[in-house]
Write an enzyme that holds these catalytic residues in place. Sequence first.
Site, PDB file in Angstrom:
ATOM      1  N   ARG A  82     -12.262 -54.337 -19.394  1.00 21.98           N
ATOM      2  CA  ARG A  82     -13.487 -55.139 -19.265  1.00 21.98           C
ATOM      3  C   ARG A  82     -13.096 -56.574 -18.911  1.00 21.98           C
ATOM      4  O   ARG A  82     -12.344 -57.205 -19.649  1.00 21.98           O
ATOM      5  CB  ARG A  82     -14.265 -55.114 -20.584  1.00 21.98           C
ATOM      6  CG  ARG A  82     -15.461 -56.046 -20.604  1.00 21.98           C
ATOM      7  CD  ARG A  82     -16.297 -55.881 -21.889  1.00 21.98           C
ATOM      8  NE  ARG A  82     -17.393 -56.836 -21.877  1.00 21.98           N
ATOM      9  CZ  ARG A  82     -17.474 -57.921 -22.651  1.00 21.98           C
ATOM     10  NH1 ARG A  82     -16.531 -58.186 -23.531  1.00 21.98           N
ATOM     11  NH2 ARG A  82     -18.494 -58.743 -22.550  1.00 21.98           N
ATOM     12  N   HIS A 126     -20.023 -64.574 -18.535  1.00 19.38           N
ATOM     13  CA  HIS A 126     -19.310 -64.797 -19.790  1.00 19.38           C
ATOM     14  C   HIS A 126     -19.129 -66.304 -19.939  1.00 19.38           C
ATOM     15  O   HIS A 126     -17.999 -66.808 -19.991  1.00 19.38           O
ATOM     16  CB  HIS A 126     -17.986 -64.028 -19.801  1.00 19.38           C
ATOM     17  CG  HIS A 126     -17.417 -63.764 -21.166  1.00 19.38           C
ATOM     18  ND1 HIS A 126     -17.094 -62.506 -21.622  1.00 19.38           N
ATOM     19  CD2 HIS A 126     -17.113 -64.600 -22.178  1.00 19.38           C
ATOM     20  CE1 HIS A 126     -16.599 -62.589 -22.865  1.00 19.38           C
ATOM     21  NE2 HIS A 126     -16.602 -63.859 -23.218  1.00 19.38           N
ATOM     22  N   GLU A 172     -23.037 -61.987 -24.893  1.00 13.86           N
ATOM     23  CA  GLU A 172     -23.378 -62.740 -26.100  1.00 13.86           C
ATOM     24  C   GLU A 172     -24.330 -63.909 -25.871  1.00 13.86           C
ATOM     25  O   GLU A 172     -23.955 -65.076 -26.074  1.00 13.86           O
ATOM     26  CB  GLU A 172     -22.098 -63.256 -26.762  1.00 13.86           C
ATOM     27  CG  GLU A 172     -21.080 -62.185 -27.067  1.00 13.86           C
ATOM     28  CD  GLU A 172     -19.919 -62.693 -27.909  1.00 13.86           C
ATOM     29  OE1 GLU A 172     -19.731 -63.903 -28.010  1.00 13.86           O
ATOM     30  OE2 GLU A 172     -19.220 -61.845 -28.490  1.00 13.86           O
ATOM     31  N   ASN A 298     -20.596 -56.462 -29.497  1.00 14.68           N
ATOM     32  CA  ASN A 298     -19.390 -57.166 -29.940  1.00 14.68           C
ATOM     33  C   ASN A 298     -19.550 -57.439 -31.421  1.00 14.68           C
ATOM     34  O   ASN A 298     -20.535 -58.053 -31.844  1.00 14.68           O
ATOM     35  CB  ASN A 298     -19.236 -58.515 -29.219  1.00 14.68           C
ATOM     36  CG  ASN A 298     -18.994 -58.356 -27.726  1.00 14.68           C
ATOM     37  OD1 ASN A 298     -18.818 -57.237 -27.231  1.00 14.68           O
ATOM     38  ND2 ASN A 298     -18.978 -59.466 -27.013  1.00 14.68           N
ATOM     39  N   TYR A 300     -17.253 -58.667 -34.884  1.00 14.75           N
ATOM     40  CA  TYR A 300     -15.993 -59.172 -35.426  1.00 14.75           C
ATOM     41  C   TYR A 300     -15.977 -59.242 -36.950  1.00 14.75           C
ATOM     42  O   TYR A 300     -14.956 -59.045 -37.580  1.00 14.75           O
ATOM     43  CB  TYR A 300     -15.717 -60.585 -34.888  1.00 14.75           C
ATOM     44  CG  TYR A 300     -15.316 -60.610 -33.443  1.00 14.75           C
ATOM     45  CD1 TYR A 300     -13.980 -60.539 -33.081  1.00 14.75           C
ATOM     46  CD2 TYR A 300     -16.274 -60.682 -32.432  1.00 14.75           C
ATOM     47  CE1 TYR A 300     -13.595 -60.556 -31.751  1.00 14.75           C
ATOM     48  CE2 TYR A 300     -15.901 -60.699 -31.096  1.00 14.75           C
ATOM     49  CZ  TYR A 300     -14.563 -60.631 -30.762  1.00 14.75           C
ATOM     50  OH  TYR A 300     -14.191 -60.632 -29.448  1.00 14.75           O
ATOM     51  N   GLU A 352     -16.388 -55.575 -27.582  1.00 15.90           N
ATOM     52  CA  GLU A 352     -15.374 -56.458 -28.159  1.00 15.90           C
ATOM     53  C   GLU A 352     -15.260 -56.207 -29.652  1.00 15.90           C
ATOM     54  O   GLU A 352     -16.268 -56.011 -30.340  1.00 15.90           O
ATOM     55  CB  GLU A 352     -15.720 -57.954 -27.995  1.00 15.90           C
ATOM     56  CG  GLU A 352     -15.567 -58.503 -26.612  1.00 15.90           C
ATOM     57  CD  GLU A 352     -15.938 -59.978 -26.525  1.00 15.90           C
ATOM     58  OE1 GLU A 352     -15.814 -60.708 -27.530  1.00 15.90           O
ATOM     59  OE2 GLU A 352     -16.372 -60.389 -25.441  1.00 15.90           O
ATOM     60  N   TRP A 407     -11.942 -70.891 -26.365  1.00 16.34           N
ATOM     61  CA  TRP A 407     -13.060 -71.838 -26.322  1.00 16.34           C
ATOM     62  C   TRP A 407     -12.763 -73.149 -27.047  1.00 16.34           C
ATOM     63  O   TRP A 407     -11.738 -73.756 -26.762  1.00 16.34           O
ATOM     64  CB  TRP A 407     -14.329 -71.122 -26.824  1.00 16.34           C
ATOM     65  CG  TRP A 407     -14.560 -69.821 -26.088  1.00 16.34           C
ATOM     66  CD1 TRP A 407     -14.462 -68.551 -26.593  1.00 16.34           C
ATOM     67  CD2 TRP A 407     -14.871 -69.641 -24.682  1.00 16.34           C
ATOM     68  NE1 TRP A 407     -14.702 -67.614 -25.609  1.00 16.34           N
ATOM     69  CE2 TRP A 407     -14.959 -68.239 -24.437  1.00 16.34           C
ATOM     70  CE3 TRP A 407     -15.085 -70.506 -23.601  1.00 16.34           C
ATOM     71  CZ2 TRP A 407     -15.263 -67.712 -23.168  1.00 16.34           C
ATOM     72  CZ3 TRP A 407     -15.399 -69.980 -22.343  1.00 16.34           C
ATOM     73  CH2 TRP A 407     -15.486 -68.607 -22.154  1.00 16.34           C
TER      74      TRP A 407
END
Length: 447
Positions: A82, A126, A172, A298, A300, A352, A407
């Site tokens: 991806r 993204h 996101e 996604n 986490y 993700e 980021w």
Amino acid sequence: MTSSQFPFPTLPRDFVLGAATSAAQIEGHAPGDGKGPSIWDAFCATPGKIKDGSDISVACDHIHRMPQDVERMQWLGLDAYRFSFAWPRVQPLGQGAWNETGLAFYDRLIDTLLAAGIAPHATLHHWDLPQALQDLVGGWQSRETSRYFADYAAEIARRFGDRLVTISTLNEPWCVATLGYEMGQFAPGLKSRKAAMQVSHHLLLGHGLAMSAMRAIGPRSQLGIVLNHTPAVAAEKTPSDLHAARIADGLDVRWYMDPLFRGAYPADAIEHLGDDAPRIESGDMAVIRQPLDFLGINLYTRNWVSTREPKIPAPAPHGFNDMGWEIVPEVLTQHLVRLTRDYMPPPMIITENGMANADVVDADGAVEDTPRVAYLQGHLDAVAKALAMGVDVRGYFYWSLLDNFEWDSGYAKRFGLFRVDYDTQARTPKASAHWYREFIANHKRSR
Ligand code: PNW
């Protein structure tokens, strides 16, 4: 890293195993490549925004190292990869002329993946919005950007829709709106909840317009969106914690799921927002709510909500990652079950999941990242459990293939299966890469 210590979960034969990256985080620039600046170039140039003072001009230099990076994917045995298109690489101003040099890079990437037997899965946005659109109309604060986004989506579908297995519109939107326009933590760095909520609506509108524009082209690709969910859990079953967790859920999970699957924003979140609720034009909700071929999730960590002072800390039996995010694999199972129960979504893909770790490099250069192996194993096992409970999840993409630009954390946080030495651009497979490779090989033998 032995499979006896971290036993391989059992997944269905056709379950897709992959890894993910994004353009701004790995590509870097090449002189004369015609790429326009994105809002992240501008954000990096603003003092104090990136913790280590770094920028994305080189990143992992993937723009020059793509063929070797695809070889690494092949070594891992990935079924799928991806990546994201950098909108300003493809269309420097976000409208008008196309940059053929930029398009040629993605053309080569897709063909290289296909030649290696790796299925290409692409994301259109993204986070690296063309700076020109930020300057011209205030970026996602304007509905104009939603329309420009649909034009860009159509062009990608036209050019690559015969070869991409999936196309996701947005990655996101919660992060773009809330971290970018409310918290000021991400580009473009605004601090206004009202602006952020309007942005969230324009992102969803852009998603809907892009879906329609791409459907009109008729690509072979499956079309969908990628949402990040951080399930909110009340620390104590007090009215105060339960209410706070409910609001957090309304602004994170339901804020995006309800428009996509039910055609309306959640009433409790709208009420909570008051004057900060977005302006919606007639017809918008119908544009947003349209059939998806798949839903990318996604995940986490979870959001541990405590309103008591001092706060009740998260129990964290599995600890925290290097971002300070609690590690809770069972949340993935629970959340997939909840989405299935509440929304009956199309097939889901874990687009993700991964962890930042302060990896240890041995004297002989080997990278020990046992916590990441445990994380991978725990979350793949959580997917297996969700499947056993009847959830339709078709694939899993580890975030990320490589250490990369994290980021606002710059290069200090490492999520990769491969360690990147930013002085030499050397990539070293970590213990987790060896474990994932063995797991995939074992999985393929069982097919
Ligand atoms: C995702 N949060 O970002 C992104 O899709 C990736 O580009 C990024 O590198 C990865 O996760 C790791 O951070 C997120 O605060 C950033 O909840 C922040 C949050 C969630 C996801």
